[in-house]
Design a protein around this motif. Structure first.
Motif, short mmCIF file in Angstrom:
data_model
loop_
_atom_site.label_atom_id
_atom_site.label_comp_id
_atom_site.label_asym_id
_atom_site.label_seq_id
_atom_site.Cartn_x
_atom_site.Cartn_y
_atom_site.Cartn_z
N ARG A 118 51.05 8.43 4.01
CA ARG A 118 52.01 7.40 3.57
C ARG A 118 51.46 6.61 2.39
O ARG A 118 52.17 6.30 1.44
N GLY B 96 56.71 12.14 -3.27
CA GLY B 96 57.83 12.10 -2.35
C GLY B 96 57.45 12.69 -1.02
O GLY B 96 56.49 13.46 -0.91
N PRO C 8 63.69 16.81 0.78
CA PRO C 8 63.27 15.40 0.81
C PRO C 8 63.53 14.80 2.18
O PRO C 8 64.51 15.15 2.85
N ALA C 9 62.65 13.91 2.60
CA ALA C 9 62.78 13.31 3.93
C ALA C 9 62.62 11.80 3.83
O ALA C 9 61.93 11.30 2.93
N ASP C 10 63.25 11.10 4.74
CA ASP C 10 63.05 9.65 4.81
C ASP C 10 61.77 9.39 5.61
O ASP C 10 61.20 10.28 6.24
N ALA C 11 61.32 8.16 5.58
CA ALA C 11 60.05 7.80 6.22
C ALA C 11 60.07 8.05 7.73
O ALA C 11 59.08 8.51 8.30
N THR D 68 61.83 10.28 9.49
CA THR D 68 61.75 11.73 9.78
C THR D 68 60.34 12.23 9.51
O THR D 68 59.77 12.99 10.30
#
Length: 167
Positions: free
Chosen positions: A95, A105, A158-161, A163
């Protein structure tokens, strides 16, 4: 430009030789640049032939493979056992890498459900002179350089945080 002497005068021959030298050095510079860019893309640019990074190294065997006739100097071949410690990338470090790297990303592979951080990587110059843009996928146990075109055709999305954290 041709490297043949097309003019019989000495001045003409000199100009032709200079042009030939220029073309030759330009070609060697292009080859050298391609090798450096390839090493940068592979992550081996700063690693020399004599540099071995490992948790531990043990010499298993040593053999003399040649002896110089004049000086008596020996050339030895060493067999080395190498141990590397696994250094997995933690979720917090992943992160942090994504947050601190411009152009980074979070990705998730739709087929394998693996997570990776996408960061910029050096481009690669191909044999035909074209530039191949690349990215580096950083996963817990590996770092892989991938061409943009290959990434676009893959199952990485692409993924959100939330997921990304779940995987």
């Amino acid at each position: 430009m041709s490297c043949r002497r097309s003019q019989p005068s000495s001045t003409g021959c000199w100009r032709s030789r200079s042009a030939c030298r220029y073309a030759l050095f330009a070609h060697f510079e292009a080859l050298h640049t391609a090798q450096v860019e390839s090493a940068l893309a592979a992550g081996t640019y700063e690693t020399g032939l004599e540099t071995i990074r490992a948790e531990s190294l043990t010499i298993v065997s040593r053999a003399i493979i040649a002896t110089h006739a004049a000086t008596g100097a020996d050339t030895c071949l060493y067999e080395v056992a190498r141990k590397d410690r696994n250094q997995p990338l933690s979720l917090a470090a992943a992160r942090e890498l994504a947050a601190s790297t411009r152009g980074a990303g979070l990705l998730v592979n739709a087929r394998s459900s693996r997570a990776a951080v996408q960061i910029p990587a050096p481009s690669l110059t191909l044999d035909d002179g074209t530039i191949e843009p690349r990215v580096r996928l950083v996963r817990p146990m590996e770092r892989t350089n991938v061409a943009h075109a290959t990434l676009a055709d893959s199952h990485w999305e692409p993924a959100d945080a939330a997921t990304f954290d779940r995987l």
